[in-house]
Enzyme design. Structure first.
Site, mmCIF file in Angstrom:
data_model
loop_
_atom_site.group_PDB
_atom_site.id
_atom_site.type_symbol
_atom_site.label_atom_id
_atom_site.label_comp_id
_atom_site.label_asym_id
_atom_site.label_seq_id
_atom_site.Cartn_x
_atom_site.Cartn_y
_atom_site.Cartn_z
ATOM 1 N N PHE A 1 9.556 -3.002 2.230
ATOM 2 C CA PHE A 1 10.989 -3.194 2.481
ATOM 3 C C PHE A 1 11.290 -3.214 3.978
ATOM 4 O O PHE A 1 12.158 -3.962 4.431
ATOM 5 C CB PHE A 1 11.800 -2.081 1.809
ATOM 6 C CG PHE A 1 13.271 -2.383 1.708
ATOM 7 C CD1 PHE A 1 13.786 -2.961 0.565
ATOM 8 C CD2 PHE A 1 14.137 -2.095 2.754
ATOM 9 C CE1 PHE A 1 15.139 -3.249 0.463
ATOM 10 C CE2 PHE A 1 15.488 -2.382 2.664
ATOM 11 C CZ PHE A 1 15.988 -2.967 1.517
ATOM 12 N N PHE B 1 29.245 -12.154 -1.542
ATOM 13 C CA PHE B 1 30.271 -11.336 -0.902
ATOM 14 C C PHE B 1 29.758 -10.741 0.401
ATOM 15 O O PHE B 1 30.456 -10.734 1.419
ATOM 16 C CB PHE B 1 30.720 -10.202 -1.829
ATOM 17 C CG PHE B 1 31.500 -10.654 -3.029
ATOM 18 C CD1 PHE B 1 31.868 -11.981 -3.190
ATOM 19 C CD2 PHE B 1 31.864 -9.748 -4.011
ATOM 20 C CE1 PHE B 1 32.585 -12.399 -4.298
ATOM 21 C CE2 PHE B 1 32.582 -10.154 -5.122
ATOM 22 C CZ PHE B 1 32.945 -11.482 -5.272
ATOM 23 N N LYS C 1 21.165 8.921 1.067
ATOM 24 C CA LYS C 1 21.369 8.749 2.499
ATOM 25 C C LYS C 1 22.635 7.968 2.769
ATOM 26 O O LYS C 1 23.009 7.073 2.006
ATOM 27 C CB LYS C 1 20.159 8.014 3.097
ATOM 28 C CG LYS C 1 20.046 8.104 4.605
ATOM 29 C CD LYS C 1 18.711 7.544 5.063
ATOM 30 C CE LYS C 1 18.514 7.720 6.552
ATOM 31 N NZ LYS C 1 17.189 7.219 6.992
ATOM 32 N N HIS D 1 11.550 -17.239 -3.990
ATOM 33 C CA HIS D 1 11.546 -15.922 -3.340
ATOM 34 C C HIS D 1 12.086 -14.847 -4.284
ATOM 35 O O HIS D 1 11.774 -13.664 -4.127
ATOM 36 C CB HIS D 1 12.357 -15.966 -2.038
ATOM 37 C CG HIS D 1 13.835 -15.930 -2.228
ATOM 38 N ND1 HIS D 1 14.622 -17.063 -2.328
ATOM 39 C CD2 HIS D 1 14.696 -14.884 -2.352
ATOM 40 C CE1 HIS D 1 15.873 -16.729 -2.483
ATOM 41 N NE2 HIS D 1 15.955 -15.412 -2.500
ATOM 42 N N ARG E 1 9.708 -4.508 6.310
ATOM 43 C CA ARG E 1 9.411 -5.805 6.920
ATOM 44 C C ARG E 1 10.658 -6.688 7.000
ATOM 45 O O ARG E 1 10.715 -7.613 7.817
ATOM 46 C CB ARG E 1 8.316 -6.536 6.140
ATOM 47 C CG ARG E 1 8.692 -6.895 4.728
ATOM 48 C CD ARG E 1 7.578 -7.650 4.005
ATOM 49 N NE ARG E 1 7.539 -9.033 4.389
ATOM 50 C CZ ARG E 1 8.278 -9.984 3.829
ATOM 51 N NH1 ARG E 1 9.135 -9.691 2.866
ATOM 52 N NH2 ARG E 1 8.173 -11.234 4.228
ATOM 53 N N ASN F 1 26.037 3.760 8.122
ATOM 54 C CA ASN F 1 27.262 3.321 8.793
ATOM 55 C C ASN F 1 27.104 1.842 9.114
ATOM 56 O O ASN F 1 26.423 1.468 10.073
ATOM 57 C CB ASN F 1 27.490 4.138 10.074
ATOM 58 C CG ASN F 1 28.860 3.875 10.669
ATOM 59 O OD1 ASN F 1 29.740 3.332 10.012
ATOM 60 N ND2 ASN F 1 29.047 4.265 11.921
#
Length: 303
Positions: A109, A273, A84, A201, A111, A87
């Protein structure tokens, strides 16, 4: 300005001609699609870029009525094959591979859309409303770009293969899955106020990724147990007192991979980054570091 009937008719003819040309070109692209056998499609996004037209997700059958089950099946098959396109306001247009899309489409994911990247900072900088979801997409993209660059320039001396790029991209995608509400405020303040210490986490991200796999969101042969352990190792690579790999561990001979997503040695990695560029963009704060130059000049020494 008046328009004569003849000019009006000519305009209509030209418009129809352009439409027919567009449909003909799209049909030609559809005829040039690679085989349906997904096993023959390599992981490399670079190869996918060479095989696909500009909008690969639009390569469905032009003769299939929109909204029909056949149309949906054709669309999903093309999306599964090509991945996929996203943009992004920071990194512009980029592609993520089909395996990453399967993980992104999971509830675990999704969430991340509800978790603000900067937590309470939103109350000071109103523009800082971005969330962990787009940050994770950006890190996955940068992780692929850096790993792919190293593979293209140093794969022989480092004994790299395309699977290394796959696990690095997945580690970048899933590195923040374990964040709670308000991001780091949850780790360092909320949990500690309840007497919970030692929460990581990063480790929770690895556990949630395992849950995504156990729930059947990805194909059984898309990520084997060894690759799964490699992804988890890369995610927790920056945790205090964490050893990147022990004897017999899957990444024991490729420790440079840990420096791409979660660099525990000097913190120069694609996670930084992305969030430096993204946070400064949404907070309207200038960053004087040329992150693109650092990324492009990355090279493994004594790997």
């Amino acid at each position: 300005m008046s328009v004569s009937p003849n000019e009006h008719i000519e305009c209509k003819v030209n418009s129809l001609t352009r439409v027919r040309c567009s449909i003909s070109a799209a049909a030609q692209w559809d005829a040039m699609d690679p085989p349906d056998d997904e096993d023959d499609v390599p992981f490399s996004q670079l190869v996918a870029k060479q095989q696909d037209p500009v909008l690969p997700d639009h390569n469905f059958d032009l003769n299939t009525p929109t909204g029909s089950p056949e149309f949906a099946a054709s669309y999903n098959k093309q999306q599964r094959r090509h991945g996929k396109m996203f943009n992004d306001p920071v990194h512009n247009l980029f592609r993520l591979d089909p395996l990453s899309i399967d993980i992104i489409d999971s509830a675990q994911f999704q969430r991340l859309r509800d978790l603000k990247q900067l937590g309470m900072t939103y109350y000071i900088f109103p523009g800082a409303s971005h969330n962990r979801f787009e940050h994770s997409l950006g890190v996955a993209h940068l992780a692929f770009e850096v790993a792919d660059k190293i593979w293209n320039s140093q794969r022989a001396e480092l004994d790299m293969d395309r699977t290394d790029i796959k696990v690095v991209e997945l580690a970048g995608l899933c590195h923040d899955l374990g964040h709670g509400p308000f991001s780091h405020v949850f780790d360092r303040t909320l949990l500690q106020s309840k007497g919970v210490y030692g929460w990581s986490h990063e480790e929770m991200s690895g556990e949630i990724l395992q849950t995504i796999i156990d729930d059947g969101h990805i194909k059984d042969d898309a990520l084997d147990d060894i690759d799964m352990k490699r992804v988890q190792q890369l995610i927790v690579g920056s945790c205090p007192n964490h050893q990147p790999a022990g004897d017999g561990a899957p990444l024991n001979d490729k420790r440079f991979l840990f420096d791409i997503v979660a660099n525990g040695r000097n913190s120069i990695d694609v996670d930084k980054f992305d969030y430096l560029a993204r946070d400064s963009h949404y907070c309207n704060v200038r960053v004087s570091c040329d992150l693109n130059r650092l990324q492009r000049l990355t090279k493994v020494s004594n790997g």
